[in-house]
Write a protein that holds these residues in place. Structure first.
Motif, PDB file in Angstrom:
ATOM      1  N   ARG A  29       0.632  -0.951   0.071  1.00  0.00           N
ATOM      2  CA  ARG A  29       0.385  -0.207  -0.331  1.00  0.00           C
ATOM      3  C   ARG A  29       0.963   1.391  -0.026  1.00  0.00           C
ATOM      4  O   ARG A  29       0.437   2.199  -0.362  1.00  0.00           O
ATOM      5  N   SER A  30       1.874   0.812   0.415  1.00  0.00           N
ATOM      6  CA  SER A  30       2.652   2.059   0.660  1.00  0.00           C
ATOM      7  C   SER A  30       3.552   2.609  -0.653  1.00  0.00           C
ATOM      8  O   SER A  30       4.462   3.145  -1.066  1.00  0.00           O
ATOM      9  N   ILE A  31       3.428   1.674  -1.528  1.00  0.00           N
ATOM     10  CA  ILE A  31       4.163   1.318  -2.610  1.00  0.00           C
ATOM     11  C   ILE A  31       3.434   2.661  -3.575  1.00  0.00           C
ATOM     12  O   ILE A  31       2.465   2.085  -4.111  1.00  0.00           O
ATOM     13  N   ASN A  32       3.632   3.118  -4.885  1.00  0.00           N
ATOM     14  CA  ASN A  32       3.456   4.169  -5.330  1.00  0.00           C
ATOM     15  C   ASN A  32       4.106   3.947  -7.177  1.00  0.00           C
ATOM     16  O   ASN A  32       3.294   4.638  -8.496  1.00  0.00           O
ATOM     17  N   VAL A  33       5.702   3.993  -7.183  1.00  0.00           N
ATOM     18  CA  VAL A  33       5.871   3.282  -7.994  1.00  0.00           C
ATOM     19  C   VAL A  33       6.811   3.021  -8.364  1.00  0.00           C
ATOM     20  O   VAL A  33       7.656   2.165  -7.104  1.00  0.00           O
ATOM     21  N   MET A  34       7.064   1.854  -8.987  1.00  0.00           N
ATOM     22  CA  MET A  34       7.791   0.927  -9.838  1.00  0.00           C
ATOM     23  C   MET A  34       8.651   0.896 -10.815  1.00  0.00           C
ATOM     24  O   MET A  34       8.831   1.336 -11.527  1.00  0.00           O
ATOM     25  N   LEU A  51       7.232   3.234 -13.681  1.00  0.00           N
ATOM     26  CA  LEU A  51       5.971   2.997 -13.705  1.00  0.00           C
ATOM     27  C   LEU A  51       5.127   3.572 -12.778  1.00  0.00           C
ATOM     28  O   LEU A  51       5.656   3.139 -11.575  1.00  0.00           O
ATOM     29  N   ARG A  52       4.366   4.563 -12.754  1.00  0.00           N
ATOM     30  CA  ARG A  52       4.177   5.087 -11.548  1.00  0.00           C
ATOM     31  C   ARG A  52       1.672   4.767 -11.356  1.00  0.00           C
ATOM     32  O   ARG A  52       2.085   4.464 -12.616  1.00  0.00           O
ATOM     33  N   THR A  57       4.918   6.712 -17.382  1.00  0.00           N
ATOM     34  CA  THR A  57       6.482   5.834 -17.332  1.00  0.00           C
ATOM     35  C   THR A  57       7.468   7.008 -17.821  1.00  0.00           C
ATOM     36  O   THR A  57       7.814   7.723 -18.873  1.00  0.00           O
ATOM     37  N   ASN A  58       8.907   5.995 -17.533  1.00  0.00           N
ATOM     38  CA  ASN A  58       9.456   6.910 -18.218  1.00  0.00           C
ATOM     39  C   ASN A  58      10.823   5.968 -18.360  1.00  0.00           C
ATOM     40  O   ASN A  58      10.844   4.877 -17.843  1.00  0.00           O
ATOM     41  N   TYR A  59      11.723   6.317 -19.677  1.00  0.00           N
ATOM     42  CA  TYR A  59      12.402   4.781 -19.939  1.00  0.00           C
ATOM     43  C   TYR A  59      13.771   5.540 -19.896  1.00  0.00           C
ATOM     44  O   TYR A  59      14.605   7.622 -19.773  1.00  0.00           O
ATOM     45  N   GLY A  60      15.089   4.817 -20.078  1.00  0.00           N
ATOM     46  CA  GLY A  60      16.427   5.540 -20.198  1.00  0.00           C
ATOM     47  C   GLY A  60      15.736   5.767 -21.800  1.00  0.00           C
ATOM     48  O   GLY A  60      15.751   4.959 -22.413  1.00  0.00           O
ATOM     49  N   GLY A  98       9.191   2.018  -4.695  1.00  0.00           N
ATOM     50  CA  GLY A  98       9.222   3.183  -3.091  1.00  0.00           C
ATOM     51  C   GLY A  98       7.206   3.694  -3.974  1.00  0.00           C
ATOM     52  O   GLY A  98       6.964   3.510  -4.141  1.00  0.00           O
ATOM     53  N   GLU A  99       7.876   5.467  -2.392  1.00  0.00           N
ATOM     54  CA  GLU A  99       6.826   5.625  -2.530  1.00  0.00           C
ATOM     55  C   GLU A  99       6.348   6.998  -3.757  1.00  0.00           C
ATOM     56  O   GLU A  99       6.177   6.934  -4.537  1.00  0.00           O
TER      57      GLU A  99
END
Length: 118
Positions: A29-34, A51-52, A57-60, A98-99
């Motif tokens: 539940r604390s995770i908003n981004v992976m 991925l939020r 999304t963001n990519y290298g 992470g959050e």
């Protein structure tokens, strides 16, 4: 605490495809981004994809157009679909959670090796 377990790494030829999976569990539940990161021997860890929860999304730069990050909430799994693989994609790939991106990634998996042969 959040636990992350990657799978799906292996050896693939140049131009091939591979899909990595990251199963997450615990206090999600604390995770908003992976995200997915990678580290090649002698190199710093670098961003592959983020991925939020809202879907952005963001990519290298080095993987844009070739890799896709996605998530299956029903399976508590994040995926990294990798296509048109190159030898320079060879690295240990890590799943992270992470959050927020700004706060950094607090949880990391053990990593899975991807090797692209030329």
């Amino acid at each position: 605490q959040v636990q992350l377990v990657e799978s799906g790494g292996g050896l693939v030829q140049t131009g091939g495809s591979l899909r990595l999976s990251c199963a997450y569990s615990g206090n999600i539940r604390s995770i908003n981004v992976m995200g997915w990161f990678r580290q090649a021997p002698g190199s710093q860890r670098e961003l592959v994809a983020i991925l939020r929860d809202g879907g952005s999304t963001n990519y290298g730069d080095s993987v844009k157009g070739r890799f896709t990050i996605s998530k299956d909430n029903a399976k508590n799994t994040v995926y990294l679909q990798m296509s048109s693989l190159k030898p320079e994609d060879t690295a240990v790939y890590y799943c992270a959670a992470g959050e927020t991106v700004a706060a950094g990634f607090d949880y990391w998996g053990q990593g899975t090796q991807v090797t692209v042969s030329s």
